[in-house]
Scaffold this motif. Sequence first.
Motif, PDB file in Angstrom:
ATOM      1  N   ALA A 122       0.769  -1.209   0.072  1.00 10.33           N
ATOM      2  CA  ALA A 122       0.080   0.126  -0.021  1.00 10.33           C
ATOM      3  C   ALA A 122       0.895   1.218   0.182  1.00 10.33           C
ATOM      4  O   ALA A 122       0.497   2.180  -0.693  1.00 10.33           O
ATOM      5  CB  ALA A 122      -0.833  -0.118   1.254  1.00 10.33           C
ATOM      6  N   VAL A 123       1.885   1.199   0.775  1.00 13.66           N
ATOM      7  CA  VAL A 123       3.069   2.532   0.775  1.00 13.66           C
ATOM      8  C   VAL A 123       3.430   2.740  -0.661  1.00 13.66           C
ATOM      9  O   VAL A 123       3.409   3.786  -1.046  1.00 13.66           O
ATOM     10  CB  VAL A 123       4.029   2.270   1.881  1.00 13.66           C
ATOM     11  CG1 VAL A 123       5.115   3.330   1.781  1.00 13.66           C
ATOM     12  CG2 VAL A 123       3.252   2.167   3.238  1.00 13.66           C
ATOM     13  N   GLY A 124       3.824   1.445  -1.353  1.00 13.93           N
ATOM     14  CA  GLY A 124       4.331   1.726  -2.491  1.00 13.93           C
ATOM     15  C   GLY A 124       3.417   2.267  -3.572  1.00 13.93           C
ATOM     16  O   GLY A 124       3.699   3.267  -4.302  1.00 13.93           O
ATOM     17  N   GLU A 125       2.087   1.835  -3.455  1.00 17.30           N
ATOM     18  CA  GLU A 125       1.037   2.549  -4.273  1.00 17.30           C
ATOM     19  C   GLU A 125       0.700   3.874  -4.113  1.00 17.30           C
ATOM     20  O   GLU A 125       0.357   4.598  -5.043  1.00 17.30           O
ATOM     21  CB  GLU A 125      -0.327   1.443  -4.306  1.00 17.30           C
ATOM     22  CG  GLU A 125       0.390   0.132  -4.754  1.00 17.30           C
ATOM     23  CD  GLU A 125      -1.121  -0.902  -5.210  1.00 17.30           C
ATOM     24  OE1 GLU A 125      -2.168  -0.093  -5.427  1.00 17.30           O
ATOM     25  OE2 GLU A 125      -0.938  -1.915  -5.386  1.00 17.30           O
ATOM     26  N   VAL A 126       0.804   4.289  -3.003  1.00 17.01           N
ATOM     27  CA  VAL A 126       0.359   5.809  -2.715  1.00 17.01           C
ATOM     28  C   VAL A 126       1.786   6.495  -2.973  1.00 17.01           C
ATOM     29  O   VAL A 126       1.473   7.945  -2.664  1.00 17.01           O
ATOM     30  CB  VAL A 126      -0.243   5.851  -1.384  1.00 17.01           C
ATOM     31  CG1 VAL A 126      -1.325   5.275  -1.192  1.00 17.01           C
ATOM     32  CG2 VAL A 126       0.732   5.457  -0.092  1.00 17.01           C
ATOM     33  N   CYS A 127       3.025   6.171  -3.046  1.00  9.94           N
ATOM     34  CA  CYS A 127       4.112   7.089  -3.315  1.00  9.94           C
ATOM     35  C   CYS A 127       3.956   7.242  -4.771  1.00  9.94           C
ATOM     36  O   CYS A 127       4.295   6.430  -5.792  1.00  9.94           O
ATOM     37  CB  CYS A 127       5.389   6.234  -3.054  1.00  9.94           C
ATOM     38  SG  CYS A 127       5.680   6.143  -1.369  1.00  9.94           S
ATOM     39  N   VAL A 128       3.630   8.457  -5.172  1.00  9.38           N
ATOM     40  CA  VAL A 128       3.507   9.123  -6.584  1.00  9.38           C
ATOM     41  C   VAL A 128       4.149  10.477  -6.432  1.00  9.38           C
ATOM     42  O   VAL A 128       4.317  11.042  -5.553  1.00  9.38           O
ATOM     43  CB  VAL A 128       1.922   9.237  -6.856  1.00  9.38           C
ATOM     44  CG1 VAL A 128       1.313   7.823  -6.766  1.00  9.38           C
ATOM     45  CG2 VAL A 128       1.118  10.004  -5.857  1.00  9.38           C
ATOM     46  N   PRO A 129       4.533  10.681  -7.670  1.00  8.93           N
ATOM     47  CA  PRO A 129       4.752  12.245  -7.890  1.00  8.93           C
ATOM     48  C   PRO A 129       3.874  13.224  -7.670  1.00  8.93           C
ATOM     49  O   PRO A 129       2.601  13.036  -7.744  1.00  8.93           O
ATOM     50  CB  PRO A 129       5.399  12.119  -9.578  1.00  8.93           C
ATOM     51  CG  PRO A 129       4.767  11.242 -10.006  1.00  8.93           C
ATOM     52  CD  PRO A 129       4.490  10.082  -9.073  1.00  8.93           C
ATOM     53  N   ASN A 130       4.361  14.433  -7.460  1.00  9.59           N
ATOM     54  CA  ASN A 130       3.378  15.660  -7.063  1.00  9.59           C
ATOM     55  C   ASN A 130       2.235  15.857  -7.889  1.00  9.59           C
ATOM     56  O   ASN A 130       1.111  16.360  -7.561  1.00  9.59           O
ATOM     57  CB  ASN A 130       4.390  16.750  -6.761  1.00  9.59           C
ATOM     58  CG  ASN A 130       3.939  17.345  -5.308  1.00  9.59           C
ATOM     59  OD1 ASN A 130       3.281  17.143  -4.863  1.00  9.59           O
ATOM     60  ND2 ASN A 130       4.994  18.327  -4.893  1.00  9.59           N
ATOM     61  N   CYS A 131       2.553  15.617  -9.279  1.00  7.10           N
ATOM     62  CA  CYS A 131       1.700  15.932 -10.248  1.00  7.10           C
ATOM     63  C   CYS A 131       0.329  15.162 -10.286  1.00  7.10           C
ATOM     64  O   CYS A 131      -0.656  15.334 -10.380  1.00  7.10           O
ATOM     65  CB  CYS A 131       2.231  15.914 -11.762  1.00  7.10           C
ATOM     66  SG  CYS A 131       2.929  14.362 -12.300  1.00  7.10           S
TER      67      CYS A 131
END
Length: 208
Positions: free
Chosen positions: A148-157
């Motif tokens: 879950a942590v991996g999936e919510v790590c996204v770039p700012n855009c």
Amino acid sequence: MKIYIDICNKYPEVDLLSAAFTCRGKHSDFRVFSKKDWMKWLIAEHTPIETIQLCLRFEEMDKSAIAQFVRHTDKHPRHFVQSSRPDLNGGKPRDPNALIMYTAFYNPQALILMMRKRLCACAEKKTRQIAALVKKQLMLSAEPLLQAVGEVCVPNCVYRSGCPEPWSKCQFFKCQELMHEADILKRYEKYNEHFLDVMEGIQEGNFS
């Protein structure tokens, strides 16, 4: 370069729910979270997620990349970098190009905030690729929390549904048509589908 990611909490669900139910003046019951459960908490970014501690350890990491990670201080991560002092390393002279060990402790909120900047196209290429390797390893973990942590790590855009950088020429967000997706979960899913496609075949240490 090798990357190791561990959960420091023995029972992360207990720690999170204990904090959350304390705020409501209640006692929590123990239950095991699925990835979907963790996703809800992580996307909401409520403070109980800060009870969780993640340890990221890197072996043979480039000093210039470490400097970019250490600069992140939001939500108080702790950074530990291998010393280059001659009196601690057998008398070897300082080498700015040496590959060294680096360990950092993040709560999920701190890691998410850091990755929003380090996964951005404006980040230095080498740093961005290491951040991408961390995200990939999280997503492919057997632990629902780490997935879950991996999936919510996204770039700012992706997080902000638009590029916030005033001088960026990156067209990633527009090209992927992510800007038309108002639902946060669906927007993240679209990005992660693209991310896994891009990461396919990238090997650790290959930063060309």
